[in-house]
Scaffold this motif. Structure first.
Motif, PDB file in Angstrom:
ATOM      1  N   GLN A  99      -6.278  10.426 -14.100  1.00 49.77           N
ATOM      2  CA  GLN A  99      -5.367  10.127 -15.217  1.00 49.77           C
ATOM      3  C   GLN A  99      -6.001  10.513 -16.546  1.00 49.77           C
ATOM      4  O   GLN A  99      -5.356  11.056 -17.415  1.00 49.77           O
ATOM      5  N   ALA A 100      -7.315  10.199 -16.677  1.00 50.04           N
ATOM      6  CA  ALA A 100      -7.993  10.473 -17.941  1.00 50.04           C
ATOM      7  C   ALA A 100      -8.013  11.974 -18.227  1.00 50.04           C
ATOM      8  O   ALA A 100      -7.902  12.400 -19.370  1.00 50.04           O
ATOM      9  N   MET A 101      -8.141  12.790 -17.180  1.00 49.58           N
ATOM     10  CA  MET A 101      -8.191  14.231 -17.391  1.00 49.58           C
ATOM     11  C   MET A 101      -6.799  14.832 -17.529  1.00 49.58           C
ATOM     12  O   MET A 101      -6.644  15.977 -17.915  1.00 49.58           O
ATOM     13  N   PRO A 121       4.575   7.590  -8.463  1.00 50.69           N
ATOM     14  CA  PRO A 121       3.852   8.520  -9.351  1.00 50.69           C
ATOM     15  C   PRO A 121       3.074   7.744 -10.411  1.00 50.69           C
ATOM     16  O   PRO A 121       3.543   6.695 -10.874  1.00 50.69           O
ATOM     17  N   ARG A 122       1.890   8.221 -10.740  1.00 48.73           N
ATOM     18  CA  ARG A 122       1.073   7.515 -11.730  1.00 48.73           C
ATOM     19  C   ARG A 122       1.383   8.044 -13.122  1.00 48.73           C
ATOM     20  O   ARG A 122       0.909   9.089 -13.518  1.00 48.73           O
ATOM     21  N   THR A 123       2.217   7.311 -13.858  1.00 50.68           N
ATOM     22  CA  THR A 123       2.565   7.709 -15.226  1.00 50.68           C
ATOM     23  C   THR A 123       2.407   6.495 -16.123  1.00 50.68           C
ATOM     24  O   THR A 123       2.119   5.395 -15.660  1.00 50.68           O
ATOM     25  N   ALA A 124       2.640   6.720 -17.421  1.00 56.52           N
ATOM     26  CA  ALA A 124       2.523   5.614 -18.376  1.00 56.52           C
ATOM     27  C   ALA A 124       3.501   4.500 -18.027  1.00 56.52           C
ATOM     28  O   ALA A 124       3.174   3.327 -18.136  1.00 56.52           O
ATOM     29  N   GLU A 125       4.702   4.878 -17.572  1.00 54.52           N
ATOM     30  CA  GLU A 125       5.712   3.859 -17.278  1.00 54.52           C
ATOM     31  C   GLU A 125       5.316   3.007 -16.073  1.00 54.52           C
ATOM     32  O   GLU A 125       5.620   1.825 -16.013  1.00 54.52           O
ATOM     33  N   THR A 126       4.657   3.614 -15.087  1.00 54.88           N
ATOM     34  CA  THR A 126       4.370   2.874 -13.857  1.00 54.88           C
ATOM     35  C   THR A 126       3.002   2.182 -13.886  1.00 54.88           C
ATOM     36  O   THR A 126       2.698   1.395 -12.996  1.00 54.88           O
ATOM     37  N   GLY A 159       0.835  -1.208   0.000  1.00 54.47           N
ATOM     38  CA  GLY A 159       0.000   0.000   0.000  1.00 54.47           C
ATOM     39  C   GLY A 159       0.864   1.250   0.000  1.00 54.47           C
ATOM     40  O   GLY A 159       0.601   2.201  -0.734  1.00 54.47           O
ATOM     41  N   LEU A 160       1.918   1.235   0.811  1.00 55.66           N
ATOM     42  CA  LEU A 160       2.781   2.424   0.900  1.00 55.66           C
ATOM     43  C   LEU A 160       3.569   2.627  -0.393  1.00 55.66           C
ATOM     44  O   LEU A 160       3.718   3.754  -0.855  1.00 55.66           O
ATOM     45  N   ILE A 161       4.039   1.523  -0.977  1.00 53.83           N
ATOM     46  CA  ILE A 161       4.773   1.660  -2.247  1.00 53.83           C
ATOM     47  C   ILE A 161       3.823   2.241  -3.301  1.00 53.83           C
ATOM     48  O   ILE A 161       4.156   3.172  -4.023  1.00 53.83           O
ATOM     49  N   GLY A 162       2.609   1.682  -3.346  1.00 55.87           N
ATOM     50  CA  GLY A 162       1.623   2.161  -4.328  1.00 55.87           C
ATOM     51  C   GLY A 162       1.330   3.639  -4.143  1.00 55.87           C
ATOM     52  O   GLY A 162       1.284   4.410  -5.105  1.00 55.87           O
TER      53      GLY A 162
END
Ligand code: HEM
Ligand code: HEM
Length: 401
Positions: A304-306, A38-43, A31-34
């Protein structure tokens, strides 16, 4: 021995303790790692796997927790080893009861959040994803998420105190408390009493306060200070320079569906308007649809969509479709025109059915777009994470002016 006695934990209680402890500590780490990735295309793909594993472990904890509690009810609870230390015994027992609460509340709040969301990482098992009685709702997901996050803080504190206490007994006092849980040896004197009913009552009160907190506190404002999309003013309707009879949209919906990890994620725009001119006699007309892209909700991936990779709503807050309507046959029509989205103009055909009853027209139509035509999600070059096809569906009723 499987069962407990007044001075020791039986094998089953110890199995439950260590199995759940291991799984919970793993899930906290995931949970902490998640949370800190950062939420990007790579991750994206890695995060989806991480959360799927996190959820699956969490659901396993919930199952084990139910069995553990049922078992504990039938068993004697081993006596406190140092009953003369009143405060310490009370603290240790409150924490035990808090931890019992945690092994149910933590996974349950997570599962409610998961059930209320659409899309995103699935639980890795064949028994269905969603809890019954939990509606698909952003608000429910948000609330359950708040409970999950706050409960995580409770877990950090209680596990830290619990482990510190266990280590103190093992390393400083060498009094057999840890080995009573690890090896099942005896410790304490039979006949000593527990610290009364206070610990479970205190733990219950604390948990009720934690779970109620997100409901009692007013939700924080959205970062940009705007109200929720549904409360925004409607986008202004375009003017059509047409002599044909005009129609005003009474109600309708504009939804989109994309595949994420092969599973459809449904979303919709809350705020859009359509200017429609249509002549029943010839079956021809014009339509201009104006869409407030910031009013999009797309399950748990709305942000992410926005974001800049997809709808980029900060730069392109409006999308428009301008098209010519023509009847194909009977109710079957099409609108052929141009969709302007994220600054790209792309020819689009919307196939739809239209029926007119008196002064009310009912239409429903679909169109499949390819996100690559708009340069959307360039970082997601294949369909592994986000599909290329975006299904758009419109339904509306309109009234003749
Ligand atoms: C043993 C049980 C569990 C523990 C200890 C646990 C712990 C955590 C922790 C520490 C976080 C990050 C902190 C935070 O979001 O503030 C987290 C996030 C999350 N957990 Fe769990 N979890 C458990 C079970 C579950 C279950 C069963 C599900 C779903 C079925 C779930 C879904 C999630 C999701 C979706 C997030 C991300 C929330 C967000 O970023 O908004 N968890 N969890
Ligand atoms: C590595 C970490 C841990 C250690 C060293 C540890 C150690 C212990 C010890 C020594 C006891 C026995 C206390 C006594 O006899 O009075 C105990 C009991 C207990 N522990 Fe842990 N523990 C750990 C992690 C956890 C975690 C993560 C949980 C969360 C669910 C937990 C929940 C409990 C509960 C509920 C009890 C009460 C006994 C029962 O009724 O099963 N422990 N633990």
């Amino acid at each position: 021995m499987l069962t407990n006695t007044a001075t020791r934990y039986g094998a089953l209680a110890r199995f439950f303790h260590w199995a759940i402890a291991l799984l919970i500590l793993t899930d906290i780490a995931l949970g902490l790692i998640g949370e800190n990735t950062p939420r990007t295309a790579e991750t994206a793909a890695g995060l989806t796997t991480l959360y799927s594993v996190h959820k699956t472990i969490g659901v396993a904890v919930l199952g084990l927790a139910v069995l553990r509690i049922l078992w504990a009810i039938t068993q004697p609870k081993p006596v406190p080893v140092h009953p003369e230390r009143k405060a310490e015994t009370l603290l240790a027992e409150v924490i035990h009861w808090m931890l019992y609460g945690a092994i149910v509340i933590m996974p349950l709040s997570g599962w409610v959040m998961h059930s209320a969301e659409t899309g995103f990482a699935p639980i890795l098992w064949p028994f269905g994803q969603d809890l019954p009685f939990v509606p698909k709702s952003e608000d429910v997901a948000h609330m359950a998420g708040a409970v999950h996050g706050l409960s995580a803080l409770v877990i950090y504190l209680t596990v830290a105190l619990h482990v510190a206490g266990a280590l103190k007994h093992a390393v400083i006092e060498k009094d057999g408390v840890l080995s009573r849980m690890s090896r099942g040896t005896d410790a304490g004197v039979e006949g000593e009493a527990h610290a009364s009913a206070l610990p479970p009552v205190l733990a219950a009160v604390l948990w009720i306060a934690v779970v109620a907190f997100p409901f009692v506190m007013p939700a924080p404002e959205r970062p940009d200070g705007t109200a929720a999309p549904m409360e925004q003013a409607q986008v202004e309707q375009a003017e059509l320079a047409s002599d044909l009879p005009s129609w005003t949209v009474d109600q309708g919906s504009l939804t989109i569906s994309v595949k994420q990890m092969g599973a459809p994620v449904e979303g919709s725009f809350a705020n859009w308007s359509a200017a429609i001119a249509y002549d029943e006699a010839t079956g021809t007309g014009e339509v201009t649809v104006t869409i407030d892209t910031t009013s999009l909700t797309l399950g748990s991936v709305t942000q992410q969509a926005m974001g800049p990779e997809f709808f980029n709503t900060e730069t392109y807050a409006t999308a428009t479709f301008e098209g010519e309507i023509s009847r194909i046959e009977g109710a079957s029509h099409q609108a052929v025109g141009t969709l302007t989205l994220v600054g790209q103009e792309v020819p689009v055909t919307l196939a739809f059915d239209l029926t007119i009853d008196g002064d009310t027209a009912t239409m429903s139509g679909t169109s499949t777009l390819d996100r690559r035509d708009f340069g959307m999600g360039a970082g997601y070059a294949d369909e592994g994470t986000v599909g290329f096809a975006v299904e758009v569906a419109t339904t509306l009723t309109a009234v003749r002016q």
